[in-house]
Design an enzyme around this catalytic site. Sequence first.
Site, short mmCIF file in Angstrom:
data_model
loop_
_atom_site.label_atom_id
_atom_site.label_comp_id
_atom_site.label_asym_id
_atom_site.label_seq_id
_atom_site.Cartn_x
_atom_site.Cartn_y
_atom_site.Cartn_z
N ASP A 14 -33.24 17.84 -92.21
CA ASP A 14 -32.12 17.06 -91.67
C ASP A 14 -32.57 15.87 -90.82
OD1 ASP A 14 -30.47 18.95 -92.86
OD2 ASP A 14 -30.49 20.22 -91.08
N GLU A 15 -33.69 15.29 -91.18
CA GLU A 15 -34.23 14.15 -90.42
C GLU A 15 -33.49 12.85 -90.75
OE1 GLU A 15 -36.03 16.11 -92.42
OE2 GLU A 15 -37.68 17.02 -91.29
N LYS A 17 -33.34 12.00 -94.31
CA LYS A 17 -34.05 11.58 -95.54
C LYS A 17 -33.09 10.92 -96.53
CE LYS A 17 -35.12 15.93 -96.15
NZ LYS A 17 -34.69 16.53 -94.87
N GLY A 41 -28.97 19.34 -97.87
CA GLY A 41 -27.72 18.59 -97.68
C GLY A 41 -28.10 17.21 -97.20
N HIS A 42 -27.97 16.21 -98.05
CA HIS A 42 -28.40 14.86 -97.72
C HIS A 42 -27.18 13.95 -97.61
CE1 HIS A 42 -32.66 15.73 -99.50
NE2 HIS A 42 -32.32 16.54 -98.53
N THR A 43 -26.99 13.40 -96.42
CA THR A 43 -25.77 12.64 -96.13
C THR A 43 -25.99 11.15 -96.29
OG1 THR A 43 -25.41 14.32 -94.45
CG2 THR A 43 -23.91 12.44 -94.42
N ARG A 144 -42.60 35.08 -113.18
CA ARG A 144 -42.50 34.72 -114.61
C ARG A 144 -41.33 35.38 -115.33
NH1 ARG A 144 -48.80 35.95 -115.22
NH2 ARG A 144 -47.98 37.74 -114.07
N GLN A 225 -35.64 19.59 -97.31
CA GLN A 225 -36.13 20.38 -96.16
C GLN A 225 -37.09 19.52 -95.32
OE1 GLN A 225 -36.27 22.42 -99.49
NE2 GLN A 225 -34.14 22.37 -98.89
N ARG A 306 -26.84 23.02 -85.39
CA ARG A 306 -28.30 22.94 -85.41
C ARG A 306 -28.83 23.14 -84.00
NH1 ARG A 306 -27.85 17.38 -88.80
NH2 ARG A 306 -27.50 18.28 -90.85
N LYS A 332 -32.09 8.11 -85.91
CA LYS A 332 -31.16 8.55 -84.86
C LYS A 332 -31.50 8.02 -83.47
CE LYS A 332 -28.54 12.07 -86.42
NZ LYS A 332 -28.01 13.35 -86.72
N ASP A 334 -30.13 5.75 -81.92
CA ASP A 334 -28.87 5.50 -81.21
C ASP A 334 -28.37 6.73 -80.46
OD1 ASP A 334 -28.61 6.28 -84.07
OD2 ASP A 334 -26.54 6.66 -83.49
N GLY A 416 -28.20 4.30 -86.92
CA GLY A 416 -26.83 4.74 -87.22
C GLY A 416 -26.78 5.37 -88.60
#
Length: 430
Positions: A14-15, A17, A41-43, A144, A225, A306, A332, A334, A416
């Site tokens: 959640d950096e 990315k 989850g990529h926003t 396998r 991740q 988080r 982040k 800001d 932002g």
Amino acid sequence: MKKNIVILGTQWGDEGKGKIVDYLSRNSDYVVRYHGGHNAGHTLVVNQKKIVLHLVPSGVLHANVIGIISNGVVISLSNLVEEIKMLEENRFFVKKRLFISNSASLILPFHIAIDIAREKKLGSNSIGTTGRGIGPAYEDKIARRSIRVGDLRNEKTLSIKLEKIVDYYNNQLVSIYQSQPFDYKIILQDLLKSKNVINDMIKDTTMILNSAIKNKKIIIFEGAQGSLLDIDHGTYPYVTSSNSTIGGVITGTGIGPKNLDYILGVTKCYSTRVGNGPFPTELHDDIDMYLSKKGNEFGSTTGRKRRTGWLDAVALRHSVKINSLSALCITKLDVFDNLKEVKICIAYQDIKTSEIYTSASFDELENMKPIYKKYPGWMKKTLGIKKIENLPIAAKNYIKSIEKIAGIPIDIISTGPDRNDTIIIKHPFL
Ligand code: GDP
Ligand code: IMO
Ligand code: MG
């Protein structure tokens, strides 16, 4: 001009990315998700509109970009189909420019059921997984016995394989976890329905990528991740079940390491973690409340709050080293705009021996206490600033300090959530 770049997280995910991949992919031909699954989850925020992607690569909002979900990803077809539908509803038509590896393993409903049942049984010792079946699906891959995307092509063998694996899981679900068994025929029907949507997207993505490299196309590899959740190099066992560090790109796509020109580590200017496990700089005070609120630190996948903490430079240096990062992107910034003072953990102290460490073993963090260096805050708005020279002096000094402590340049700063709230110091493609 640099061609192929990797964008990966240096912390516990959640950096930011997704935002950076979206921003940079306007200059690329391909964007590739190479590991993990819909635990990610990529926003992306474009013109105040928010899109959260879990499986589809974050470059696809650009109509010229080809998206690839390569062999290293574990795929829930029903979630993928839902995500494609969501994108189409938002007028992003991806069906003709999204390719899915025939050798990617599938996540099936029993993986999810067993993930959730195991976590429940572990109680307070749980990992805190996203409950998306990631661990069990990767277990099957290594054992396998996975059903892979390519298996969808032959209904008869698919049915035989499915019956066998459902039997294997039903035994566990019923006898160990007292859960309901699955009917393989229902799973088969659902798979065939999803297959109708994605059939034309199934490809040998290793061949596509290697020929793209030969044709000098520009490729972005999008990590999911973060490095500290890596199965080998993270805070084991509180990790995910794939390699989120650089090696995952190679095994997860089938391209050679010499084809990677630049590796960007995305780092929040503080730390967050969802789920359980050690977190030396974790805060339980007003600053935690502040970061949660101002940073909107709630999981993009599960909605969980988080955990938050100061930036951990020991962890950051670990990530720089194990990924051989070319540069950092700090996100982040800001979020710190209203803080009088900010801190960076520059070393750990062992609470038992009082010894001080500037590097550490990431599977042994339990006894480590952070040693902080303090920096003055800037108490000015940085949200939306687009040029480094316009940042407040204290913010510039803070950025310079991270650069010094990490030992690599900071090439990008994010101020932002919007795609355009980005400061480029040095463009990765130049
Ligand atoms: P990812 O998993 O690394 O792609 O990150 P997530 O999307 O899960 O979480 C990052 C969150 O921070 C999202 O809500 C983004 O919209 C948001 N975000 C990204 N960059 C910035 C930034 O520079 N400032 C602020 N305030 N929010 C950001
Ligand atoms: P993105 O790509 C943050 C965490 C879970 C849990 C651990 C194992 O958005 O950065 P899993 O379901 O993978 O078996 O859970 O990993 N986790 C993430 N945390 N961001 C993510 O992805 C994550 N994906 C998994 O919370 O602690
Ligand atoms: Mg995320």
